[in-house]
Scaffold this motif. Structure first.
Motif, short mmCIF file in Angstrom:
data_model
loop_
_atom_site.label_atom_id
_atom_site.label_comp_id
_atom_site.label_asym_id
_atom_site.label_seq_id
_atom_site.Cartn_x
_atom_site.Cartn_y
_atom_site.Cartn_z
N PRO A 55 -4.08 -8.90 0.39
CA PRO A 55 -3.93 -8.02 -0.76
C PRO A 55 -5.09 -7.04 -0.93
O PRO A 55 -6.24 -7.37 -0.66
CB PRO A 55 -3.88 -9.00 -1.95
N ALA A 56 -4.74 -5.84 -1.37
CA ALA A 56 -5.75 -4.83 -1.72
C ALA A 56 -6.33 -5.17 -3.09
O ALA A 56 -5.73 -5.91 -3.87
CB ALA A 56 -5.12 -3.44 -1.74
N ALA A 57 -7.49 -4.61 -3.37
CA ALA A 57 -8.16 -4.87 -4.64
C ALA A 57 -7.29 -4.48 -5.82
O ALA A 57 -6.61 -3.46 -5.79
CB ALA A 57 -9.48 -4.11 -4.69
N GLY A 58 -7.32 -5.29 -6.83
CA GLY A 58 -6.59 -5.02 -8.06
C GLY A 58 -6.74 -6.19 -8.99
O GLY A 58 -7.25 -7.24 -8.62
N PRO A 59 -6.27 -6.04 -10.20
CA PRO A 59 -6.42 -7.15 -11.15
C PRO A 59 -5.70 -8.41 -10.69
O PRO A 59 -6.12 -9.52 -11.01
CB PRO A 59 -5.82 -6.60 -12.45
N HIS A 60 -4.64 -8.26 -9.90
CA HIS A 60 -3.89 -9.42 -9.43
C HIS A 60 -4.75 -10.37 -8.60
O HIS A 60 -4.51 -11.57 -8.59
CB HIS A 60 -2.67 -8.97 -8.61
N ASN A 61 -5.73 -9.86 -7.89
CA ASN A 61 -6.55 -10.77 -7.09
C ASN A 61 -7.95 -10.95 -7.66
O ASN A 61 -8.88 -11.20 -6.95
CB ASN A 61 -6.57 -10.39 -5.61
N GLN A 62 -8.03 -10.85 -8.99
CA GLN A 62 -9.26 -11.26 -9.65
C GLN A 62 -9.18 -12.72 -10.06
O GLN A 62 -10.19 -13.34 -10.30
CB GLN A 62 -9.51 -10.41 -10.90
N LEU A 63 -7.97 -13.26 -10.17
CA LEU A 63 -7.81 -14.66 -10.56
C LEU A 63 -7.67 -15.53 -9.32
O LEU A 63 -6.94 -15.20 -8.37
CB LEU A 63 -6.59 -14.82 -11.46
N ALA A 64 -8.35 -16.67 -9.33
CA ALA A 64 -8.36 -17.57 -8.18
C ALA A 64 -6.95 -17.97 -7.76
O ALA A 64 -6.65 -17.98 -6.57
CB ALA A 64 -9.19 -18.82 -8.51
N GLN A 65 -6.08 -18.26 -8.70
CA GLN A 65 -4.75 -18.73 -8.33
C GLN A 65 -3.96 -17.67 -7.56
O GLN A 65 -3.15 -17.99 -6.69
CB GLN A 65 -3.95 -19.23 -9.53
N ASN A 66 -4.19 -16.40 -7.84
CA ASN A 66 -3.48 -15.34 -7.13
C ASN A 66 -4.03 -15.17 -5.71
O ASN A 66 -3.28 -14.88 -4.77
CB ASN A 66 -3.55 -14.03 -7.89
N ILE A 67 -5.33 -15.33 -5.54
CA ILE A 67 -5.93 -15.27 -4.21
C ILE A 67 -5.41 -16.44 -3.37
O ILE A 67 -5.03 -16.27 -2.21
CB ILE A 67 -7.48 -15.29 -4.31
#
Length: 165
Positions: A55-67
């Protein structure tokens, strides 16, 4: 849905992963879990990488569960959201922060979580991926890369907020 993100404590995160994997054979809803077979890898920035996408940077990959969800789906290169001095409730912008009248572009200068919260999320995700990769045989614990930028200018990077984290 709220425009505020709410991190999950590491213990709860790991319990959620374990329980869901045992009962549903999924992790955060990902049902087609990618398992990297030993063998072909690549090197990027001097690090081993199992797959060249994520994933590219964005709010979606600021949370551990999304990463973690992206990892279980096969992502191995994570461009983490920029950490910068303007964060959290200090943001002078309304959300969402994307203008899309014709083509999309990011129209803000921000991070949704405060810098220490973002740092905690990245550390939680890194440790969780290390654990589940080995425990569940998803790939090598060293087969992924976190790539992060830290601010839009050097002055911002040198601030106490960024330097202390």
């Amino acid at each position: 849905m709220s425009d505020k993100m709410h991190p999950i404590p590491f213990g709860k995160l790991m319990n959620w992963i374990a329980e869901e994997y045992i009962t549903e054979n999924t992790i955060f809803g990902v049902s087609k879990i990618f398992r990297k077979e030993p063998g072909q890898t690549m090197t990027l920035f001097g690090e081993t990488l199992e797959t060249p996408f994520g994933p590219a940077a964005g709010p979606h990959n600021q949370l551990a569960q999304n990463i973690i969800a992206a990892y279980t789906a096969g992502a191995r290169f994570f461009e983490l959201k920029t950490v910068q001095p303007i964060d959290g409730d200090d943001l002078p912008v309304a959300k969402p922060c994307i203008a899309a009248p014709d083509e999309c572009y990011n129209c803000e200068w921000s991070t949704e979580l405060r810098v220490p919260e973002a740092f905690d999320e990245y550390v939680k995700a890194w440790f969780a991926i290390k654990l589940i990769s080995k425990e569940y045989g998803f790939g090598s614990p060293d087969g992924f890369i976190f790539n992060m930028s830290v601010g839009y200018d050097f002055e911002g990077v040198k601030t106490e907020k960024i330097d202390n984290t």
